[in-house]
Scaffold this active site. Sequence first.
Site, PDB file in Angstrom:
ATOM      1  N   HIS A 243      33.621  43.382   6.001  1.00 55.44           N
ATOM      2  CA  HIS A 243      33.167  43.330   7.394  1.00 55.44           C
ATOM      3  C   HIS A 243      34.402  43.584   8.274  1.00 55.44           C
ATOM      4  O   HIS A 243      35.518  43.237   7.885  1.00 55.44           O
ATOM      5  CB  HIS A 243      32.623  41.914   7.636  1.00 55.44           C
ATOM      6  CG  HIS A 243      31.970  41.685   8.960  1.00 55.44           C
ATOM      7  ND1 HIS A 243      32.684  41.512  10.127  1.00 55.44           N
ATOM      8  CD2 HIS A 243      30.665  41.564   9.301  1.00 55.44           C
ATOM      9  CE1 HIS A 243      31.836  41.293  11.127  1.00 55.44           C
ATOM     10  NE2 HIS A 243      30.611  41.323  10.653  1.00 55.44           N
TER      11      HIS A 243
ATOM     12  N   ASP B 202      36.152  35.350   2.128  1.00 58.13           N
ATOM     13  CA  ASP B 202      35.232  35.420   3.267  1.00 58.13           C
ATOM     14  C   ASP B 202      33.845  35.044   2.740  1.00 58.13           C
ATOM     15  O   ASP B 202      33.154  35.851   2.113  1.00 58.13           O
ATOM     16  CB  ASP B 202      35.250  36.846   3.848  1.00 58.13           C
ATOM     17  CG  ASP B 202      34.207  37.026   4.951  1.00 58.13           C
ATOM     18  OD1 ASP B 202      33.423  36.085   5.200  1.00 58.13           O
ATOM     19  OD2 ASP B 202      34.178  38.120   5.556  1.00 58.13           O
TER      20      ASP B 202
ATOM     21  N   GLN C  42      28.688  35.207   4.109  1.00 62.64           N
ATOM     22  CA  GLN C  42      27.351  35.423   3.560  1.00 62.64           C
ATOM     23  C   GLN C  42      27.050  34.494   2.393  1.00 62.64           C
ATOM     24  O   GLN C  42      25.927  34.027   2.240  1.00 62.64           O
ATOM     25  CB  GLN C  42      27.187  36.882   3.096  1.00 62.64           C
ATOM     26  CG  GLN C  42      27.194  37.889   4.217  1.00 62.64           C
ATOM     27  CD  GLN C  42      26.039  37.703   5.203  1.00 62.64           C
ATOM     28  OE1 GLN C  42      24.946  37.294   4.830  1.00 62.64           O
ATOM     29  NE2 GLN C  42      26.287  37.988   6.464  1.00 62.64           N
TER      30      GLN C  42
ATOM     31  N   LYS D 262      25.345  30.822  10.246  1.00 63.07           N
ATOM     32  CA  LYS D 262      24.684  31.468   9.094  1.00 63.07           C
ATOM     33  C   LYS D 262      24.228  30.439   8.058  1.00 63.07           C
ATOM     34  O   LYS D 262      23.679  30.792   7.025  1.00 63.07           O
ATOM     35  CB  LYS D 262      25.624  32.488   8.451  1.00 63.07           C
ATOM     36  CG  LYS D 262      25.913  33.685   9.370  1.00 63.07           C
ATOM     37  CD  LYS D 262      26.689  34.756   8.640  1.00 63.07           C
ATOM     38  CE  LYS D 262      27.432  35.685   9.571  1.00 63.07           C
ATOM     39  NZ  LYS D 262      26.631  36.826  10.022  1.00 63.07           N
TER      40      LYS D 262
ATOM     41  N   CYS E 207      28.724  46.315  10.984  1.00 63.26           N
ATOM     42  CA  CYS E 207      30.158  45.986  11.143  1.00 63.26           C
ATOM     43  C   CYS E 207      30.934  46.283   9.873  1.00 63.26           C
ATOM     44  O   CYS E 207      31.849  45.528   9.500  1.00 63.26           O
ATOM     45  CB  CYS E 207      30.362  44.528  11.553  1.00 63.26           C
ATOM     46  SG  CYS E 207      29.729  44.165  13.171  1.00 63.26           S
TER      47      CYS E 207
HETATM   48  C1  LIG Z   1      30.871  39.050   5.469  1.00 66.89           C
HETATM   49  C2  LIG Z   1      31.078  38.695   6.908  1.00 66.89           C
HETATM   50  N1  LIG Z   1      32.304  38.441   7.358  1.00 66.89           N
HETATM   51  C3  LIG Z   1      32.548  38.113   8.631  1.00 66.89           C
HETATM   52  C4  LIG Z   1      31.514  38.004   9.540  1.00 66.89           C
HETATM   53  C5  LIG Z   1      31.823  37.615  10.955  1.00 66.89           C
HETATM   54  O1  LIG Z   1      31.185  36.397  11.257  1.00 66.89           O
HETATM   55  P1  LIG Z   1      31.136  35.839  12.754  1.00 66.89           P
HETATM   56  O2  LIG Z   1      30.619  36.973  13.601  1.00 66.89           O
HETATM   57  O3  LIG Z   1      30.194  34.691  12.676  1.00 66.89           O
HETATM   58  O4  LIG Z   1      32.511  35.438  13.119  1.00 66.89           O
HETATM   59  C6  LIG Z   1      30.209  38.279   9.129  1.00 66.89           C
HETATM   60  C7  LIG Z   1      29.092  38.268  10.091  1.00 66.89           C
HETATM   61  O5  LIG Z   1      28.096  38.913   9.916  1.00 66.89           O
HETATM   62  C8  LIG Z   1      29.989  38.619   7.773  1.00 66.89           C
HETATM   63  O6  LIG Z   1      28.751  38.862   7.328  1.00 66.89           O
END
Ligand SMILES: Cc1ncc(COP(=O)(O)O)c(C=O)c1O
Length: 411
Positions: free
Chosen positions: A128, A205, A208, A231, A369
């Site tokens: 992401h 990270d 998910q 989430k 993203c």
């Molecule tokens: C794998 C992953 N990393 C990072 C993020 C960023 O999360 P946030 O927008 O809640 O900071 C997301 C959000 O969709 C994600 O799916």
Amino acid sequence: MQETISKYPIEAIRKRFPILQRKVKGKDLVYFDNAATTQKPVEVIEALNRYYSYYNANIHRGLHTLADEATAAFEETRHAVQQFIGAKLPEEIIFTKGTTESINLVAKSWGGAFLQKDDEIIISSLEHHANIVPWQMIAEEKGAKLRIIPINDDGVLDMQAYESLLNEKTRIVSIVHASNALGVINPVAEIIQLAHANNALVLVDAAQSSVHLELDVQSMDCDFLVFSGHKVYGPTGTGILYGKKELLERMPPYQGGGEMIKEVTFEKTTFNELPFKFEAGTPNIADFIALKEGIAFIQDIGKAAIHQHETTLLEYATQQLLTFEGLKIRGNISNKVSVVSFTIDGIHPQDLAILLDNQGIAVRTGHHCAQPLMNRLGIVGTTRASFAAYNTLSEIDQFTNALSKAIKMLG
Ligand SMILES: Cc1ncc(COP(=O)(O)O)c(C=O)c1O
């Protein structure tokens, strides 16, 4: 399709989510955008209401009843998160705004202090943007290099390539546990073991995976793990950074201000102990208090039961979608969280999303993203349906019926 998942209390679960009662464009809402954010159970909504109606106060520094109650409730969430991810100590849990801020904190604070010119940072093609851009920024500042683990056409990491990327210059591997765009689960245990054998740290990270998979940071042995409260059925504006205590202690503060200090004079400031060193200013008190209820929801149903339910949904959706002509599931492997991402020949995902929304179906379309991943797959984007604890097989039927209609209209 009849509901075939026995014993799973789907009706009782759905009743806990008020939003599932609403109609969209005159149709029953089918919410399949759970990888973007989950809906909130009534316990989360009530916790917010209770805080503001009954004990709203600033925390940690008040000497009155309301401040004590708010502080206790806020710190209870830290303990709930500690237990949720199996951390050794509560002070290893830092509260942030979200996954994005947690990664920025590590990149700025740890990277700012310890990265040097020509050091290497490894990420993967599946990341992401939140796990790309902060590393790019600090790499540029420090003259360090970003190295990328390649994937195959199904989104599976090339582990041999990973091994050959590791070298004496590698300082950190920052890797997604489960891809938001494809659902693919990465072998984080092996990734961590190989990185540690090479004296590199690992950030996982878990944005998910936190909602779908059992996490135990101690047995995983990751150095940092990050995720977002919104989430895991909790409120927006809540994020978690887990870090091993000895690492967090060596890292400088990320922001300066109140809460994070021990003593301030105009000449010098000494910093507070963990976790407060990284929590400058008044935090998002209400939302963190309510986050405990989101986690409690998952624990009440049980991650294993939810996982089994979501796997049934994923398998059924996959099977149904594959009957559509010209439809290709991206990342069609078995080791996935409940995300199904697809393209259809000759149809733009955005057109599809509009026609699905007209039928009450909420899915996500676009690059999710993850533009470098889309470039790697040679596509502009996908349509993504992602499932949560409250989704049903009949919603998948509604979705595939709506999809047939949309395809006819666009064809
Ligand atoms: C794998 C992953 N990393 C990072 C993020 C960023 O999360 P946030 O927008 O809640 O900071 C997301 C959000 O969709 C994600 O799916």
